[in-house]
Design a protein around this motif. Structure first.
Motif, PDB file in Angstrom:
ATOM      1  N   ASN A 214     -41.546   8.500   5.672  1.00  0.00           N
ATOM      2  CA  ASN A 214     -40.646   9.033   6.691  1.00  0.00           C
ATOM      3  C   ASN A 214     -40.148  10.408   6.229  1.00  0.00           C
ATOM      4  O   ASN A 214     -39.251  10.519   5.405  1.00  0.00           O
ATOM      5  CB  ASN A 214     -39.480   8.063   6.900  1.00  0.00           C
ATOM      6  CG  ASN A 214     -38.566   8.467   8.027  1.00  0.00           C
ATOM      7  OD1 ASN A 214     -38.260   9.646   8.209  1.00  0.00           O
ATOM      8  ND2 ASN A 214     -38.109   7.484   8.791  1.00  0.00           N
TER       9      ASN A 214
ATOM     10  N   GLU B 196     -30.225   5.299   8.733  1.00  0.00           N
ATOM     11  CA  GLU B 196     -29.045   6.131   8.458  1.00  0.00           C
ATOM     12  C   GLU B 196     -28.188   5.506   7.359  1.00  0.00           C
ATOM     13  O   GLU B 196     -27.740   6.197   6.430  1.00  0.00           O
ATOM     14  CB  GLU B 196     -28.207   6.300   9.727  1.00  0.00           C
ATOM     15  CG  GLU B 196     -28.793   7.246  10.751  1.00  0.00           C
ATOM     16  CD  GLU B 196     -27.901   7.376  11.972  1.00  0.00           C
ATOM     17  OE1 GLU B 196     -26.684   7.129  11.848  1.00  0.00           O
ATOM     18  OE2 GLU B 196     -28.430   7.709  13.047  1.00  0.00           O
TER      19      GLU B 196
ATOM     20  N   SER C  66     -34.541  -0.193  11.372  1.00  0.00           N
ATOM     21  CA  SER C  66     -34.230   0.502  12.618  1.00  0.00           C
ATOM     22  C   SER C  66     -33.625   1.861  12.295  1.00  0.00           C
ATOM     23  O   SER C  66     -33.276   2.154  11.140  1.00  0.00           O
ATOM     24  CB  SER C  66     -33.240  -0.319  13.433  1.00  0.00           C
ATOM     25  OG  SER C  66     -31.980  -0.353  12.774  1.00  0.00           O
ATOM     26  N   ASP C  67     -33.484   2.720  13.318  1.00  0.00           N
ATOM     27  CA  ASP C  67     -32.916   4.051  13.098  1.00  0.00           C
ATOM     28  C   ASP C  67     -31.516   3.964  12.495  1.00  0.00           C
ATOM     29  O   ASP C  67     -31.183   4.724  11.573  1.00  0.00           O
ATOM     30  CB  ASP C  67     -32.858   4.827  14.417  1.00  0.00           C
ATOM     31  CG  ASP C  67     -34.239   5.259  14.895  1.00  0.00           C
ATOM     32  OD1 ASP C  67     -35.186   5.205  14.079  1.00  0.00           O
ATOM     33  OD2 ASP C  67     -34.376   5.644  16.070  1.00  0.00           O
TER      34      ASP C  67
END
Length: 244
Positions: free
Chosen positions: A202, A181, A176-177
């Motif tokens: 990405n 991170e 997931s985002d």
């Protein structure tokens, strides 16, 4: 950044019949850097890193690691020498616990240290799980975790091997985002103690993390340089990044 060459290839090639998956590649990665390897699908990226890791043999050329010719060294001996490769397709032991998966890698690494104890294996496994944020899942069966967590487990297994070079093949796939991170922070932390070769689609991740980017296309190096250089390269835009 250190300027000492960690790994280099000369004329490295791998042909499958008439297909030149990797074609006469000269490549050098320096100690302490985060290097990204990018390119369109079918560019030869996974074949190239499989050659570096010893999973397949080259058709021609040579590979040197820490000044030693490893061209004909089997994969398990490259692991012993300090090359860890996390696979594009998750390669965990699904019926074992998260902890036991990492402990197996730690045990392999500690064979290099005479006098290591069982407690050392547990300590190293715990440390690797802490680094990737999976310590609270160590008792779970690995195969029951979400795909993104399985990818992080694979990174922990790689870290437990005490690598000098950690090769990460599409590590953010399935994350997931928020997990991406956290992963970027993790890679920066890993790079304080190991060199990282990152194969990644990405592009924001690549541009954020890489010191240097190598672009493969049709099995050959199309371009190499800083993120800014690669972003501005017209040939790369045409082949991969798009011109829009």
């Amino acid at each position: 950044m250190a300027s000492v060459s960690l790994l280099s290839t000369k004329g490295l090639s791998r042909h499958f019949g008439g297909l030149k998956a990797v074609d006469n590649v000269d490549f050098t990665i320096r100690e302490g850097e985060i290097r990204a390897l990018i390119g369109p699908n079918g560019a030869g990226k996974t074949t190239f890193v499989s050659l570096l890791a010893g999973r397949i043999a080259p058709s021609a050329g040579s590979i040197e690691f820490l000044g030693k010719d490893i061209t004909n060294l089997p994969a398990h001996k490259r692991v012993r020498d300090g090359i860890a490769y996390t696979f594009q397709i998750t390669s965990i032991y699904p019926t074992l616990t998260v902890f036991d998966n990492v402990a197996l890698s730690a045990q392999s690494a500690l064979r290099r240290h005479p006098g290591s104890k069982r407690s050392d294996i547990a300590e190293k496994a715990q440390e690797a799980l802490d680094r990737v944020g999976l310590a609270d899942r160590m008792g779970e069966k690995a195969g029951t975790m979400a795909y993104g967590h399985q990818r992080l487990l694979e990174v922990a297994m790689g870290l437990a091997l005490e690598p000098k070079l950690l090769i990460l093949d599409e590590p953010t796939q399935g994350l997931s985002d928020s997990e991406i991170e956290s992963f970027c922070r993790l890679v920066k932390e890993i790079a304080t103690s190991a060199t990282v070769l990152l194969i990644e689609h990405n592009m924001p991740v690549v541009m954020q993390l890489a010191d240097t980017i190598t672009v493969l296309n049709h099995g050959q190096i199309l371009a190499e340089g800083s993120p800014g250089d690669i972003r501005a390269n017209a040939a790369v835009q045409a082949a991969y990044l798009g011109t829009g």
